[in-house]
Design an enzyme around this catalytic site. Structure first.
Site, PDB file in Angstrom:
ATOM      1  N   ASP A 173       0.886  -1.156   0.000  1.00 37.35           N
ATOM      2  CA  ASP A 173       0.000   0.000   0.000  1.00 37.35           C
ATOM      3  C   ASP A 173       0.927   1.209   0.000  1.00 37.35           C
ATOM      4  OD1 ASP A 173      -1.613   2.200   0.568  1.00 37.35           O
ATOM      5  OD2 ASP A 173      -2.990   1.043   1.812  1.00 37.35           O
ATOM      6  N   HIS A 174       1.021   1.895  -1.137  1.00 35.38           N
ATOM      7  CA  HIS A 174       2.061   2.912  -1.264  1.00 35.38           C
ATOM      8  C   HIS A 174       1.895   4.065  -0.267  1.00 35.38           C
ATOM      9  CE1 HIS A 174      -0.927   4.957  -3.913  1.00 35.38           C
ATOM     10  NE2 HIS A 174      -0.349   6.051  -3.455  1.00 35.38           N
ATOM     11  N   ASP A 231     -11.442   1.368  -4.101  1.00 33.56           N
ATOM     12  CA  ASP A 231     -10.195   1.934  -4.597  1.00 33.56           C
ATOM     13  C   ASP A 231      -9.421   2.668  -3.512  1.00 33.56           C
ATOM     14  OD1 ASP A 231      -8.322   2.612  -6.726  1.00 33.56           O
ATOM     15  OD2 ASP A 231      -9.105   4.652  -6.583  1.00 33.56           O
ATOM     16  N   HIS A 236      -6.001   2.559   1.512  1.00 31.46           N
ATOM     17  CA  HIS A 236      -5.323   3.762   2.008  1.00 31.46           C
ATOM     18  C   HIS A 236      -5.978   4.333   3.261  1.00 31.46           C
ATOM     19  CE1 HIS A 236      -3.266   3.325  -1.656  1.00 31.46           C
ATOM     20  NE2 HIS A 236      -3.975   4.133  -2.407  1.00 31.46           N
TER      21      HIS A 236
END
Length: 486
Positions: A173-174, A231, A236
């Site tokens: 998860d960037h 998304d 996030h």
């Protein structure tokens, strides 16, 4: 403990992510001398390249996406010398022996970065295993999306687990690679004055907003099947919830931190079908103006009718001792007025105001953590305005600012993938997501979607350049709370 590998294998090496993020990130690590000496990078995708043509492709990506101050002809040349390429149709096991031959001896360790469509995960894992590329010195990094619900996520995780046990599986998860996101841990657990009030006794509510000004861009095919909930919220935003809500880990390592995050996800109050219309809001952007530019509606951009949500707002709760009764307001959307990611923590008001009889009005303190585009921490506190006070005491909210951009101006700010790729290469799992985290997140998300289906909830329209449907404002206002907007 670092355990660097000698080889890196990139699937999806000609895709948009590779061009914009992966190749520039790997170059940045190379230019700063952070990659292991002798590490080779093999790219693979369906595109028909050889080593020479792929190096030209990579050079073009670096020319386009590297900041000017990072471009160095000598460093670019030596970086490109590390790179090779092998064309592969990952859906067919027959091509994997040639890939293994291209990668070469992996006894020194292999890291694989898998950035492909989810339907290719299972055949790719089987191909890697059949070609001897899934041994005990191989670890794999998985780029999202990792499924679209709990069942599909389990299917992907099961397929990966056949060849890669959990300690060699790195789910990406960037957001967790962003410097400011990691600073949440430093802010909470490196300062003594926050922790005593970081609970239901000291905090009134928490807002998390991830706002985008963009529309579909090049993601129409994926986005219309996913929507804002899957998304953005499913990964996030819920990761940010966990970092804000988690208990203090005993140490800074992958096991301790992820144990505490997993407890938060398991404590999220399940939203029942009958509650969904009252604690969730969905929207879809129409035509409007963003940053002074006229933009089309989602339907016009997509080119067909759709009930996919481009905006979602949720009132969530973490049912444990620390957070009982504290609402977490979560919000994300496309075509918002500004692009920013932000956490706003509103503390409770003082129990008694001694200034009220003199006309002094108090506002509750608020802590704002801005993740992007600027990176800062801001604490809003009450101060007295200068004056003789003959007509009463005037109090005003003033900000105490810590700008990370300014405070660390002499330090180069790395993009998230630089850190995550280096951690994958060196085998540090701290900033990656564990399977039990992912599946607990999906359980919570699936319950929300089930509520939408049960109530036949369709996205409410909102104009591009606005903060979403009016129902999102009502979601907080009926609790006496106002969204923290720019």
């Amino acid at each position: 403990m670092r355990d660097p590998v000698g080889k890196l294998l990139l699937f999806g090496a000609t895709g948009d992510l590779a061009q914009r993020m992966l190749l520039p990130s790997l170059y940045g690590l190379h230019a700063d001398g952070l990659l292991p000496e002798g590490l080779t990078i093999t790219g693979t995708a369906r595109s028909d390249h050889d080593d020479v043509s792929y190096r030209k492709f990579a050079k073009h990506a670096l020319d386009e996406f590297l900041p000017e101050d990072r471009k160095d002809d000598k460093a670019v040349k030596t970086f490109l010398d590390r790179i090779g390429y092998q064309a592969l149709d990952a859906s067919k096991v027959e091509g994997f022996p040639a890939l293994a031959e291209k990668v070469g001896d992996v006894s020194g360790g292999l890291a694989i970065f898998l950035s492909t469509a989810p339907f290719l995960f299972e055949p790719t894992i089987k191909g890697l295993e059949s070609a001897g590329l899934a041994g005990p010195r191989t670890r794999i990094g998985l780029e999202k999306p990792l499924g679209y619900d709990l069942a599909s996520s389990k299917e992907i995780n099961d397929a990966v687990a056949i060849a890669f046990p959990e300690d060699r599986t790195f789910r990406i998860d960037h957001y967790l690679g962003k410097e400011t996101v990691q600073n949440i841990l430093a802010l909470r657990f490196g300062n003594s004055f926050f922790e005593p009030v970081w609970n239901a006794q000291g905090i009134d509510n928490i807002q998390i907003t991830v706002a985008e000004t963009v529309g579909l861009e090049e993601r129409a095919g994926y986005y219309d099947t996913a929507g804002a909930l899957r998304d953005m919220v499913a990964n996030h935003i819920l990761q940010l919830v966990a970092l804000i809500a988690m208990e203090p880990p005993a140490r800074f390592d992958g096991t301790a931190i992820r144990d505490e995050k997993a407890k938060v996800f398991r404590s999220l109050r399940r939203i029942k079908p009958e509650e969904a219309p009252h604690v969730t809001v969905t929207g879809q952007y129409g035509a409007g103006a963003v940053n002074g530019e006229i933009v089309k509606s989602y339907i016009d951009e997509l080119g067909k009718p759709s009930t996919t949500e481009t905006f979602v707002a949720i009132k969530a709760h973490v049912d444990n001792w620390r957070w009982q009764g504290v609402p977490f307001y979560l919000r994300t959307g496309k075509r918002m007025p500004t692009r920013h990611s932000e956490i706003a923590i509103q503390f409770k008001a003082v129990p008694h105001s001694m200034f009220a009889s003199r006309g002094g009005l108090l506002q509750p303190n608020m802590l704002i953590i801005r993740l992007q585009p600027e990176e800062y921490v801001q604490l809003l506190v009450m101060a007295k305005e200068p004056g003789l006070d003959r007509d009463g005491i005037r109090l005003r909210e003033v900000p105490l600012n810590l700008s990370l951009d300014a405070e660390f101006a002499g330090t180069r700010r790395r993009i998230a993938y630089e850190r995550l790729l280096l951690d994958l290469i060196e085998g540090d799992p701290t900033l990656f997501v564990r399977r039990d985290e992912v599946e607990a997140q999906w359980e919570w998300i699936d319950a929300i979607r089930a509520g939408w289906v049960a109530n036949d909830m369709k996205p409410k329209p909102y104009g591009s350049g606005t903060w979403g449907p009016s129902a999102a404002i009502a979601l907080t206002e009926r609790d006496g709370v106002t969204w923290q907007d720019d």
